[in-house]
Design an enzyme around this catalytic site. Structure first.
Site, PDB file in Angstrom:
ATOM      1  N   HIS A  22      41.484  36.996  39.449  1.00  0.00           N
ATOM      2  CA  HIS A  22      42.101  37.569  38.150  1.00  0.00           C
ATOM      3  C   HIS A  22      41.357  37.323  37.062  1.00  0.00           C
ATOM      4  O   HIS A  22      40.803  38.144  36.217  1.00  0.00           O
ATOM      5  CB  HIS A  22      43.509  37.372  37.946  1.00  0.00           C
ATOM      6  CG  HIS A  22      44.137  38.163  36.919  1.00  0.00           C
ATOM      7  ND1 HIS A  22      44.867  39.354  37.156  1.00  0.00           N
ATOM      8  CD2 HIS A  22      44.199  37.602  35.622  1.00  0.00           C
ATOM      9  CE1 HIS A  22      45.259  39.426  35.680  1.00  0.00           C
ATOM     10  NE2 HIS A  22      44.987  38.533  34.966  1.00  0.00           N
ATOM     11  N   GLU A  23      41.118  35.988  36.859  1.00  0.00           N
ATOM     12  CA  GLU A  23      40.404  35.653  35.302  1.00  0.00           C
ATOM     13  C   GLU A  23      38.900  36.008  35.418  1.00  0.00           C
ATOM     14  O   GLU A  23      38.287  36.216  34.372  1.00  0.00           O
ATOM     15  CB  GLU A  23      40.623  34.025  35.182  1.00  0.00           C
ATOM     16  CG  GLU A  23      42.245  33.678  35.061  1.00  0.00           C
ATOM     17  CD  GLU A  23      42.820  34.542  33.973  1.00  0.00           C
ATOM     18  OE1 GLU A  23      42.037  34.879  33.022  1.00  0.00           O
ATOM     19  OE2 GLU A  23      43.934  34.834  34.052  1.00  0.00           O
ATOM     20  N   HIS A  26      38.146  39.447  34.245  1.00  0.00           N
ATOM     21  CA  HIS A  26      38.237  39.168  32.539  1.00  0.00           C
ATOM     22  C   HIS A  26      36.773  38.708  32.101  1.00  0.00           C
ATOM     23  O   HIS A  26      36.087  39.374  31.666  1.00  0.00           O
ATOM     24  CB  HIS A  26      39.531  38.262  32.086  1.00  0.00           C
ATOM     25  CG  HIS A  26      40.554  39.025  32.080  1.00  0.00           C
ATOM     26  ND1 HIS A  26      40.774  40.282  32.022  1.00  0.00           N
ATOM     27  CD2 HIS A  26      41.906  38.493  32.659  1.00  0.00           C
ATOM     28  CE1 HIS A  26      42.359  40.444  31.926  1.00  0.00           C
ATOM     29  NE2 HIS A  26      42.750  39.267  32.653  1.00  0.00           N
TER      30      HIS A  26
END
Length: 452
Positions: A22-23, A26
């Site tokens: 997920h990170e 980003h």
């Protein structure tokens, strides 16, 4: 203690994998958009390990493994040198900011598809949707032992788990389920299971039992393994007895005993419990006593326990070649997303109980059970958790990715960013909502723990 440690370990592994992806979503899109990333952290709190790359980004693993974050250069948070303003997040176009924020949930969605693809290539073993026993409502509807469920309300099902989910959904929506089955003689039939007739406030986790459906894979003989001291059964029932009837009702499996004892207790007075002992059929007179179950709720009991049956052999396997596994993974992702969004809608409208909201304790327990069942089941669990993380983060709640996306959509419509005051107010609202959801999840987790 060993079970607790294993559960915590598999939860850390699961969340670590999903949060990292997920990170990274980003981080990767932020770098593509020319944003300077100050820190990429898996976990919160004090860093346990940290490294800095040539671009000046700190990569850290922190002490609290329940999330993570990517900290970007932003004038609203830190002082930015004039020559670095072009690398600040708040200086990027609204479309670039949307792409950076959306990249996290998208990474989880892509990970879900990849995990399901790997699961299908490996092959997930499961139990077929073959009925082993019917009573009450299901029996009256014409369902019989040996019937194999092919579809529920037009939705194809390949396993007992998929069929159970479809029947539970129909029950929550208060409508009758149209079930297509193939019987033991290979004849196709369509049955209507009147789930709309279930009583108000029924327990959603017991839909199958209330409807009278027992899967072949879950049948366990009612063979008494122990008799508790100072109980109604002490001195009357013996370990090794096979319960075959209670108060005139035939017993074919251990799962039928508790409902019959409850009926007997609510009726009041003694009842006849028929058992097979040493080849002889005996009728024993017993009166249930009211006690408490593992969660502390009142329950009628005889004071007997059943032998833990070994898991039956799998009789179904979902497996595809590398090419065919991709569309299968996409279909399964769409099905899982539909089920998740449907459950959220039912919770909001009141058709589903708030008990369906679970927290880290449940995640840890399911992670451990999935890991013990094999790589195929653990991949499926990770895929479902990754998709859940994607959907939850896209909810339009300030402090989540979806809340930030809502801010940027408003900015596109009005032509200017929201004021700092409005965004700060939204953050407080988001924190309150998130704290409420987390509190409810922990509450449900605690209620699900057995009492000692």
């Amino acid at each position: 203690m060993g079970e607790f440690i294993r559960s915590v370990w598999w939860m850390i592994v699961s969340l670590g994998v999903l949060v990292t992806f997920h990170e990274f979503g980003h981080y990767w899109v932020a770098r593509l958009c020319g944003v300077k990333v100050l820190r990429f952290s898996v976990g919160f709190g004090r860093p346990l390990w940290m490294r800095r790359n040539r671009a000046g980004t700190e990569f850290a693993i922190a002490a609290i493994p329940l999330g993570g974050y990517v900290k970007m250069l932003d004038e609203r948070e830190v002082e930015v040198h004039p020559h670095e303003r072009g690398q600040a997040f708040n200086h990027k176009t609204v479309w670039q900011r949307i792409a950076i924020v959306a990249a996290g949930p998208v990474a989880n969605l892509l990970l879900c598809i990849a995990l399901l693809w790997a699961m299908f290539v490996l092959g997930r073993q499961d139990y077929s949707a073959t009925i082993g026993r019917t009573t009450g409502m299901a029996q009256a509807a014409g369902l019989q032992a040996g019937d194999r469920v092919l579809s529920v309300d037009g939705r194809s099902v390949a396993t007992a788990g998929e069929a159970s989910m479809a029947l539970t959904t129909a029950a929550m929506d208060r409508h009758d389920a149209r079930i297509e089955v193939r019987d033991s003689l290979d004849q196709a039939h369509t049955r209507s299971l009147p789930l709309s007739q279930l009583p108000a406030g029924f327990n959603e986790r017991h839909v199958l039992a209330l409807a009278g459906v027992g899967w072949l894979s879950s049948l366990q003989p009612a063979l008494v393994d122990k008799v508790l001291p100072d109980s109604a059964a002490q001195g009357v029932v013996m370990p090794g007895d096979l319960i075959v009837a209670i108060d005139g009702q035939r017993i074919e499996g251990a799962d039928q005993v508790t409902p019959q004892i409850r009926t007997l207790g609510e009726r009041g007075g003694p009842g006849m419990v028929e058992v097979l002992r040493g080849g002889e059929r005996l009728a024993l007179e017993l009166t249930p006593r009211q006690g408490k179950d593992a969660q502390g709720a009142p329950v009628w009991q005889l004071g007997i326990g059943f032998a833990q049956a070994s898991a039956p052999a799998y009789d179904a396997k979902l497996q595809y070649g590398p090419l065919a596994a991709l569309p299968a993974a996409l279909r399964e992702t769409a099905r899982m997303a539909g089920d998740s969004l449907g459950m959220m809608r039912r919770i909001v409208t009141g058709n589903a109980s708030l008990q369906n909201i679970s927290g880290p304790v449940t995640i840890a327990r399911v992670a451990n059970v999935s890991a013990q069942r094999g790589a195929d089941w653990f991949l499926y669990f990770l895929a479902l958790l990754s998709l859940s993380l994607c959907i939850i983060n896209l909810l339009p709640i300030p402090i989540l990715d979806g809340g930030h996306l809502l801010y940027y959509l408003i900015e596109l419509v009005k032509g200017s960013p929201l004021s700092e005051r409005a965004m700060a107010a939204g953050q407080y609202v988001g924190l309150a909502l998130l704290a409420g959801l987390m509190g409810l999840a922990f509450y449900n987790d605690i209620l699900s723990l057995p009492l000692r």
